[in-house]
Design a protein around this motif. Structure first.
Motif, short mmCIF file in Angstrom:
data_model
loop_
_atom_site.label_atom_id
_atom_site.label_comp_id
_atom_site.label_asym_id
_atom_site.label_seq_id
_atom_site.Cartn_x
_atom_site.Cartn_y
_atom_site.Cartn_z
N CYS A 58 9.12 5.64 -0.19
CA CYS A 58 8.64 4.34 -0.66
C CYS A 58 9.64 3.25 -0.34
CB CYS A 58 8.41 4.39 -2.17
SG CYS A 58 7.08 5.53 -2.59
N SER A 59 9.11 2.13 0.14
CA SER A 59 9.98 0.98 0.43
C SER A 59 9.24 -0.31 0.05
CB SER A 59 10.40 0.99 1.90
OG SER A 59 11.39 0.01 2.10
N LEU A 104 6.77 3.84 -10.21
CA LEU A 104 7.67 3.07 -9.34
C LEU A 104 7.21 1.62 -9.31
CD1 LEU A 104 10.04 3.36 -7.25
CD2 LEU A 104 8.26 3.47 -5.49
N ARG A 127 2.72 -3.91 -4.98
CA ARG A 127 2.78 -2.43 -5.03
C ARG A 127 3.78 -1.94 -4.01
NH1 ARG A 127 -2.83 -0.36 -4.41
NH2 ARG A 127 -1.80 1.31 -3.27
N PRO A 128 4.66 -1.00 -4.40
CA PRO A 128 5.59 -0.46 -3.41
C PRO A 128 4.81 0.12 -2.23
CG PRO A 128 6.14 0.31 -5.61
CD PRO A 128 4.84 -0.39 -5.73
N LEU A 129 5.45 0.15 -1.10
CA LEU A 129 4.80 0.61 0.12
C LEU A 129 5.25 2.04 0.38
CD1 LEU A 129 3.07 -0.67 2.38
CD2 LEU A 129 5.20 -1.09 3.61
N CYS A 130 4.32 2.99 0.36
CA CYS A 130 4.71 4.40 0.44
C CYS A 130 3.93 5.11 1.55
CB CYS A 130 4.42 5.12 -0.87
SG CYS A 130 5.30 4.41 -2.29
N ARG A 131 4.58 6.10 2.12
CA ARG A 131 3.90 6.94 3.13
C ARG A 131 4.62 8.27 3.18
NH1 ARG A 131 3.18 8.40 8.39
NH2 ARG A 131 1.02 8.19 9.05
N LEU A 175 13.49 -2.00 -6.00
CA LEU A 175 12.55 -0.90 -6.28
C LEU A 175 13.10 -0.19 -7.49
CD1 LEU A 175 11.66 1.12 -3.04
CD2 LEU A 175 10.20 -0.46 -4.30
N GLN A 185 7.66 11.86 0.04
CA GLN A 185 6.95 10.58 -0.05
C GLN A 185 8.04 9.51 0.00
OE1 GLN A 185 3.85 10.02 -0.04
NE2 GLN A 185 3.28 8.26 -1.31
N TRP A 206 12.45 2.97 -10.31
CA TRP A 206 11.70 4.14 -10.81
C TRP A 206 11.94 4.26 -12.30
CZ3 TRP A 206 8.00 7.52 -10.22
CH2 TRP A 206 8.00 8.71 -10.94
#
Ligand code: GLU
Length: 597
Positions: A301-302, A114, A289-293, A105, A299, A107
């Motif tokens: 992201c993984s 990201l 796409r990074p996985l974010c929640r 990942l 926020q 940034w």
């Protein structure tokens, strides 16, 4: 037991300790199985920490120092990742290298974006679904499978580093190989963990690989703990990649030699399924796409599938957030109970729904939807442990009729985090799977056994398993590098090795950093909690903030079955706090944090 041994040996010089460890009966040193992927070290009493404007944390001091030097020379975080990974390939080959795979990942501070780079190993186009099943349909045993040629997936590390460099490198590609070439050629003093890992590899089997033995067990003995260890073949491979780049690895001499080495180990009828030159030539880094929640005001992201780890971290946090109280400390039994339950429910979903999305769809959005997680949280009892929770039925799964994968995991993995002077952040997990991967070697590189991360059974009662073996597929991974944001600024990057338990370690660390406001140093020092479907695991060694007995009794009164175990986490964390970056390396391994002021 090992603690007692080290205590009585306190006064002995380091090399004597290593020699002694190597002569101990092996079960005392470590065990390796699918849940305890690598050897377990006695925790160091001092945690390596560093703070400043740029910070590097890797699993090995030589790699951290080299990556920092790259930053000092004007390199970006991406250049430093390349330096660190190539040095780790030399000094920590038991965990990662160019014959393995990785997730990154990244940034990009200038573009405020990201990115995810998926360099996971890939199965051959010609692979058959049944490589891990016997003729009567049962799963083959895991340990022999790890040394099979069929376990070796197309390595993705070099392609990932190349692609990352193309986009974010600032120094010439070649410059980032200087240190690793030097160390492979001139040698380095092997670390205790390196030597212990050779002992572990020997225990789980190296007779299939004369090249492994000639490099790591020359004349049948362990490398000396106080003489430089060299791997000249690896030095020349690194030189070739430094010069010829990605083409050299996937289409040039290195590729030819790799295929020739695999052919050499084939049986005469060529019955073993292996990767081919066409598979190598076709390899591409995926850019999902990074996985974010959101978690509270952050926020998180993984990594998306084929990582199941990223989904598990985000689900566990989502469920925990709904049930917990952010003011809890570690004294609150609710903290431990709900951490355990959230992880157990998340695990049930990842062993059921996650596979490589190139094959069948993964109901990813459904798995992370607010309503879905509220429903999962509703099934958790505040005052009682649940065993064997079933997977849920997220939106998007209506047409998918899967069976859950029997629990699997293994590991030889490393995590590193880097922030450079411009504020670019890298969170990178690299792996060769089991300790020293398949122990097969080509061009001095350890070759992975990542294809044993597929489910060994392809179906149960006629229902397919999402993570079954398939043509060009990438096996589900637990690797879950994380970068977390607050008001759109990156404030935290972390990750860990540890096989199936990776998302457990990461969730422990995230909650402790974000809710409990612990520093990276405290986070990596605290005891970890992990789960299995039918019991809860507490860490044997380490510091508890509350008495051991209180937590044990508290969890027991809620019906938890508890086991104590050691963990081989290797957390690497950087956290933005009070106007600077603070970093810490997990004391359970040999990592080092370094910084530029
Ligand atoms: N091969 C494992 C995975 O990708 C990682 C193993 C480890 O962390 O030690 O999930």
């Amino acid at each position: 037991m090992l603690i007692k041994v080290t205590q009585t040996l306190k006064g002995l010089k380091l090399f004597k300790l290593v020699v002694l460890l190597l002569t101990l009966p092996l079960p005392l040193i470590a065990q390796v199985n699918r849940n305890t992927p690598e050897s377990i070290d006695v925790k160091r009493s001092r945690v390596s920490t560093a703070s400043g404007r740029a910070v590097v944390v890797t699993a090995n001091p030589l790699a951290s120092d080299a990556a920092l030097r790259t930053l000092e020379e004007g390199g970006s975080a991406m250049d430093a990742v390349i330096t660190a990974q190539t040095v780790l390939a030399v000094v920590e080959p038991q965990s990662s290298g160019l014959g393995g795979g990785a997730f990154l990942l990244y940034w990009d501070q200038a573009g405020k974006s990201l990115y995810a780079f998926d360099g996971r190993e890939t199965a051959s186009a010609q692979v058959e679904e049944n490589i891990w099943t016997t003729s009567n349909g049962t799963a083959v045993p895991w340990l022999p499978a790890t040394r099979s040629l069929s376990a070796i997936g197309v390595p993705g590390t070099t392609a990932l580093l190349w692609e990352g460099h193309r986009q974010f490198g600032r120094l010439p590609w070649k410059a980032n190989f200087k240190k690793s070439i030097h160390l492979a050629q001139e040698g380095f003093i092997p670390s205790p963990r390196f030597l212990k890992s050779i002992a572990l590899a020997k225990k789980i089997g190296v007779d299939h690989s004369p090249i492994f033995k000639s490099i790591y067990l020359p004349n049948g003995s362990f490398p000396s703990p106080n003489k430089p260890f060299r791997n000249k073949k690896l030095a020349s491979t690194l030189k070739r990649i430094a010069k010829g780049g990605v083409n050299e690895f996937y289409r040039g001499e290195i590729a030819n030699e790799l295929i020739a080495d695999l052919q050499f180990h084939q049986d005469s009828k060529k019955t073993i399924q292996t990767i081919t030159s066409a598979d190598l030539a076709r390899y591409v880094v995926q850019r999902p796409r990074p996985l974010c929640r959101k978690y509270r005001s952050w926020q998180i992201c993984s990594f998306p599938p084929p990582s199941g780890g990223g989904v598990a971290v985000l689900q566990a946090l989502g469920i925990y957030e709904l049930l917990s109280n952010r003011t809890w400390s570690e004294e609150a039994i609710g903290f431990w109970h709900l951490l355990a339950e959230s992880l157990r429910f998340a695990d049930a979903d990842r062993s059921h729904w996650i596979g490589d999305p190139i094959d069948l769809p993964v109901p990813l959005e459904g798995l992370l939807e607010d309503d879905y997680l509220a429903k999962r949280a509703n099934d958790i009892k505040i005052d009682k442990a649940t065993f064997y929770p079933l997977p849920g039925e997220p939106k998007g799964s209506e047409l998918l009729d899967f069976a859950s994968q029997p629990r699997t995991a293994g590991g030889g993995t490393t995590h590193l985090v880097i922030v450079d002077l411009e504020g670019n952040v890298a969170s990178y997990t690299g792996s060769v799977e089991t300790v020293f991967g398949s122990r097969h070697v080509s061009g001095g590189m350890i070759l992975n056994n990542q294809l044993t991360d597929f489910s060994f059974l392809s179906q149960v009662s006629g229902k397919p398993i999402a993570n079954r073996v398939g043509s060009n597929k990438r096996p589900m991974s637990s690797m879950s590098p994380v970068i977390a944001f607050h008001e759109e600024h990156p404030v935290l990057a972390l990750g860990s090795p540890g096989g199936w338990l990776i998302p457990h370690y990461i969730t422990n660390a995230l909650i402790r950093t974000l809710d409990l406001k612990l520093s990276p140093e405290e986070v990596v020092s605290r005891k970890l909690l992990s789960v299995q479907p039918n019991y809860t695991v507490l860490e044997k060694v380490g510091k508890w903030s509350s008495s051991n007995a209180n937590i044990y009794e508290g969890l027991k009164s809620l019906g938890h079955k508890i086991k104590y175990n050691s963990f081989s986490s290797g957390l690497a964390i950087i956290y933005w706090n009070k106007g600077m970056w603070q970093g810490a390396a997990d004391p359970r391994r040999e990592g080092k944090a370094v910084s530029l002021q």
